[in-house]
Design a protein around this motif. Structure first.
Motif, PDB file in Angstrom:
ATOM      1  N   CYS A 112      38.665  47.524  44.656  1.00 15.02           N
ATOM      2  CA  CYS A 112      39.312  48.545  43.833  1.00 15.02           C
ATOM      3  C   CYS A 112      38.444  49.796  43.742  1.00 15.02           C
ATOM      4  CB  CYS A 112      39.571  48.010  42.423  1.00 15.02           C
ATOM      5  SG  CYS A 112      40.831  46.712  42.367  1.00 15.02           S
ATOM      6  N   GLU A 113      39.090  50.919  43.439  1.00 14.40           N
ATOM      7  CA  GLU A 113      38.379  52.174  43.247  1.00 14.40           C
ATOM      8  C   GLU A 113      38.823  52.806  41.937  1.00 14.40           C
ATOM      9  OE1 GLU A 113      37.211  56.275  45.610  1.00 14.40           O
ATOM     10  OE2 GLU A 113      38.788  54.993  46.431  1.00 14.40           O
ATOM     11  N   PHE A 114      37.828  53.291  41.172  1.00 14.00           N
ATOM     12  CA  PHE A 114      38.076  53.988  39.924  1.00 14.00           C
ATOM     13  C   PHE A 114      37.598  55.430  40.095  1.00 14.00           C
ATOM     14  CE2 PHE A 114      37.504  49.538  38.837  1.00 14.00           C
ATOM     15  CZ  PHE A 114      38.564  49.302  37.968  1.00 14.00           C
ATOM     16  N   ILE A 163      34.351  50.524  43.697  1.00 14.10           N
ATOM     17  CA  ILE A 163      33.782  51.867  43.752  1.00 14.10           C
ATOM     18  C   ILE A 163      34.131  52.604  42.471  1.00 14.10           C
ATOM     19  CG2 ILE A 163      33.830  54.084  44.964  1.00 14.10           C
ATOM     20  CD1 ILE A 163      34.646  52.500  47.501  1.00 14.10           C
ATOM     21  N   PHE A 164      33.102  53.184  41.837  1.00 13.63           N
ATOM     22  CA  PHE A 164      33.288  54.056  40.683  1.00 13.63           C
ATOM     23  C   PHE A 164      32.910  55.465  41.130  1.00 13.63           C
ATOM     24  CE2 PHE A 164      32.284  49.914  38.828  1.00 13.63           C
ATOM     25  CZ  PHE A 164      33.250  49.793  37.836  1.00 13.63           C
ATOM     26  N   SER A 165      33.841  56.388  41.078  1.00 10.91           N
ATOM     27  CA  SER A 165      33.579  57.763  41.502  1.00 10.91           C
ATOM     28  C   SER A 165      33.897  58.729  40.364  1.00 10.91           C
ATOM     29  CB  SER A 165      34.446  58.086  42.728  1.00 10.91           C
ATOM     30  OG  SER A 165      34.219  59.388  43.171  1.00 10.91           O
ATOM     31  N   SER A 171      29.296  56.665  42.491  1.00  8.65           N
ATOM     32  CA  SER A 171      29.104  57.975  43.104  1.00  8.65           C
ATOM     33  C   SER A 171      29.420  59.059  42.091  1.00  8.65           C
ATOM     34  CB  SER A 171      30.024  58.113  44.327  1.00  8.65           C
ATOM     35  OG  SER A 171      29.908  59.396  44.888  1.00  8.65           O
ATOM     36  N   ASP A 172      28.418  59.909  41.816  1.00  7.32           N
ATOM     37  CA  ASP A 172      28.600  61.040  40.915  1.00  7.32           C
ATOM     38  C   ASP A 172      29.105  60.596  39.541  1.00  7.32           C
ATOM     39  OD1 ASP A 172      28.352  63.755  40.363  1.00  7.32           O
ATOM     40  OD2 ASP A 172      30.402  64.211  40.980  1.00  7.32           O
ATOM     41  N   CYS A 173      28.544  59.494  39.038  1.00  6.90           N
ATOM     42  CA  CYS A 173      28.955  58.943  37.737  1.00  6.90           C
ATOM     43  C   CYS A 173      27.936  59.256  36.652  1.00  6.90           C
ATOM     44  CB  CYS A 173      29.102  57.420  37.834  1.00  6.90           C
ATOM     45  SG  CYS A 173      30.491  56.882  38.827  1.00  6.90           S
ATOM     46  N   SER A 174      28.388  59.235  35.413  1.00  3.16           N
ATOM     47  CA  SER A 174      27.517  59.298  34.247  1.00  3.16           C
ATOM     48  C   SER A 174      27.396  57.876  33.707  1.00  3.16           C
ATOM     49  CB  SER A 174      28.121  60.222  33.189  1.00  3.16           C
ATOM     50  OG  SER A 174      27.345  60.179  32.012  1.00  3.16           O
TER      51      SER A 174
END
Length: 195
Positions: free
Chosen positions: A51-53, A72-74, A96-99
């Motif tokens: 899954c991708e978020f 994937i967390f983007s 990727s590019d997450c806080s």
């Protein structure tokens, strides 16, 4: 949309507010979530596979025995998550590019995971197996690495990390100047340009 089903396959879910809802014991396979709010959502024993978020908010979500396989967390906000409570069966994550704020990754096996261009604040990596993990371009603040296996990990272009090489295995890890000097912070030494 009503999420009464227990299994979802190849589904795109956008703009949903799941805050304070119970999505426990559901299975999501090959699903994409865009701009969804999972604040304080119960995700206990939920299975996310491939899954991708994207642009999702996970503030204080409950993830006990949650399965995260090839997830994937983007551009997501992840705050107050206890990843150590997740199922460690097939645990593989890409950020990727997450806080990432106040999250606990302790006691996990995360070999091959990626944290690329993330802001990682007030988080914990204690007794964490991070061999080969990429933290490239990430910015750290008040994040603890203790007894972590960082063999072959990459901190290229990362900043703000504080890693004690006496209590963490940093063999063959990659670092870039000037932040590599942070590895010396625990030695109480003074570094000068003595020209």
């Amino acid at each position: 949309m009503n999420y009464e089903l227990t299994e979802y396959d190849n589904t795109e879910i956008a703009g949903e507010d799941f805050s304070m809802k119970d999505l426990s014991e559901k299975t999501f396979y090959n699903c994409t979530f865009k701009e969804c709010n999972f604040s304080e959502t119960l995700l206990n024993e939920t299975d996310f596979d491939s899954c991708e978020f994207i642009d999702c908010n996970f503030t204080n979500s409950v993830i006990k025995q949650t399965k995260l396989n090839d997830v994937i967390f983007s551009k997501c906000k992840l705050m107050g998550l206890n990843f150590y409570e997740c199922s460690q069966f097939s645990f593989n994550l890409v950020f990727s590019d997450c806080s990432i704020n106040s999250c606990n990754f302790s006691d996990l096996k995360m070999k091959g995971s990626k944290f690329t261009k993330c802001k990682i604040i007030d988080s914990y990596f204690q007794e964490t197996f991070l061999a080969g993990v990429s933290f490239e371009g990430s910015n750290f603040k008040n994040t603890l690495f203790h007894n972590a296996n960082l063999v072959g990990a990459s901190f290229c272009n990362a900043s703000g990390y504080s890693i004690d090489p006496l209590v963490n295995n940093v063999r063959k890890a990659k670092f870039t100047v000037p932040d590599v000097l942070n590895l010396l912070s625990g030695f109480n030494i003074e570094i000068k340009d003595c020209d």
